[in-house]
Design an enzyme around this catalytic site. Sequence first.
Site: not given
Ligand code: PHE
Length: 346
Positions: A63, A75, A145, A149, A180, A184, A207, A236
Site C-alpha cells: 500500500k 501492523k 484518517s 480514506t 458502515l 464505509g 447503523r 468491512a
Molecule cells: N488503518 C490505516 C491503513 O490501513 C493505517 C494508518 C493510517 C496508518 C494512518 C498510519 C497512518 O492504511
Amino acid sequence: MSGDLHAERVVLQRGARSGLPVIVAVHSTALGQALGGCRLAQYPDWRYGLADALRLAAAMSDKCALAGLAHGGGKTVVALPPGRVLDPAGRRDLLHDVGDVIASFGGTYATGPDVGTGPDDMVTIAERTPWVFCRPVPAGGSGDSSEYTAVGVLAALRAVAAHRFGSADLAGRSFAVLGLGRVGGSVARMLAEAGATLLAADVDAGRRALAEGYGATWVSPHDCLTADVDILVPAALGGLLTARSVPELRCAAIAGPANNQLDSPATADLLHERGILWAPDIVVSAGGVIHAVAVELHHETSAQATARVRGIGGTLTAVLDTARATGSTPAAAARHHADRLIGPTG
Ligand code: PHE
C-alpha cells in the site's frame, strides 16, 4: 504453505498491564519507516491475530509503495478473546501496553488508527511512544484518517467507473456498500452526494438509520454482497471474496477500502474469469495513510494532502491499464508495480 517468514521483525508480547496478547509485525522497512494501524479485534485465539497481523503488515508494504510513500509496512494487532469487552481503565492499560511494544521498535515502525481504534486511542498510545499518527487535530495530530480514506475510495470508484463503463460520473450508478463503520459510512455519504443509487448493509443493525439517512436501501450483508449492482464496495473486514462467494456475485466491479479482501491470491483469477473487475484494495484504501504522512511528516495543509489522496484515481487507472494491456488480473498488475517499487526483499 511455505516456511518463509515474510516479515522483518515480529513481537508477540503479553501486555504487562492488560495481560492481553499484543502483536506488532514489521513486514518491511526497505523503503523507510514501516507504517500500519493498530487493530483491536476479537479472535478465536491469538494465533489468528498473529496470522492477521502478518498478512496486514505485508499489505501495508504494498500500500505504501503504490501510494508513492517512502515507507514500509507493519501492523499492530491486539487479539481480544471472544466476548471480551474493555472498560475505559482496561482500554487505557492495554493501549499503554501497545505503546511500550511500539516503543521497542525504536522508530522503525509507527502506528495509526485501524479497525477498533480511533484518534483518541492514539493520544493514549502516544503517552508511551512518539511513533503515532492521527491524534486529533487539537492534540497535535492530523485527525481521523477515515474521512481521507473515503475521499480516496471515491477517487478509486470514479476510476473504476471510467475504466469499466466509460464515464467517471457516479450519478445514477448503483453501489452496494458492505460495512458502515467510520470509512464505509463516509463513503456512503459521499456516494449519496454524488447522486448514486445505494444499497447498504452492516452486521450492526444500529447503523440502519444512518444508511437510510443517506437514502440507501438497507439489506442483509449477504444480499449486499450478492446484489445486482454496478459496483460492490467492501468496507468491512477482509476475506469476503472466496471461491465460495465469487460464483454468487452479480456486480460488474468491486472497489472498496476493506483490507485483504481476497481470501487467497488465486481468488483474483476467479473474479477475472467471471468478468468482474476487482480494484486492488492496497491501492483503493491508501487515502488515510497518504493524508497522515503528508500533513504530519511533510507539513502540508490538509487541502494539499487531500489533493494527493485524489491521486489514487490515477494510480488505480495505471494499474487497470497495465492489467488490460497485458491480459493479467488487476491484482497481478498491482503486484508487478509494487515489486518494481520495493525491489527484491529477501
Ligand atoms: N488503518 C490505516 C491503513 O490501513 C493505517 C494508518 C493510517 C496508518 C494512518 C498510519 C497512518 O492504511
